[in-house]
Design a protein around this motif. Structure first.
Motif, PDB file in Angstrom:
ATOM      1  N   THR A   2      -4.109  -4.668  10.591  1.00  0.00           N
ATOM      2  CA  THR A   2      -3.112  -5.460  11.325  1.00  0.00           C
ATOM      3  C   THR A   2      -3.740  -6.310  12.425  1.00  0.00           C
ATOM      4  O   THR A   2      -3.021  -6.970  13.168  1.00  0.00           O
TER       5      THR A   2
ATOM      6  N   PHE B 142      -4.238   0.975  10.571  1.00  0.00           N
ATOM      7  CA  PHE B 142      -3.402   0.047  11.322  1.00  0.00           C
ATOM      8  C   PHE B 142      -4.251  -0.882  12.187  1.00  0.00           C
ATOM      9  O   PHE B 142      -3.947  -2.066  12.302  1.00  0.00           O
TER      10      PHE B 142
ATOM     11  N   VAL C 197       3.318  -4.393   7.715  1.00  0.00           N
ATOM     12  CA  VAL C 197       3.246  -3.116   8.434  1.00  0.00           C
ATOM     13  C   VAL C 197       3.779  -1.993   7.550  1.00  0.00           C
ATOM     14  O   VAL C 197       3.213  -0.896   7.504  1.00  0.00           O
TER      15      VAL C 197
END
Length: 68
Positions: A50, A46, A25
């Protein structure tokens, strides 16, 4: 300490992988900042980068919820 090999492996996997996910992250955040991606670009970074980590965390939540 009275811990079995399975308990040590489970603990190491859980803590080690959590640390690795937090590091990933951080890498995605630095990538977004350094590339000046903006709000939408940061969101997309993101979301895409992720998504695999979310699946791994979801596996643990499902196992916890179903008591597996």
């Amino acid at each position: 300490m009275g811990l079995s090999e399975q308990q040590v492996a489970t603990f190491g996997l859980t803590i080690g992988l959590a640390a690795f996910i937090l590091y990933m992250v951080f890498i995605v955040a630095r990538l977004a900042i350094d590339s000046k991606a903006g709000k939408f670009g940061t969101f997309v970074l993101f979301l895409v980068l992720t998504l695999g980590m979310v699946g791994f965390v979801a596996k643990y939540i499902i196992q916890w919820a179903l008591h597996i």
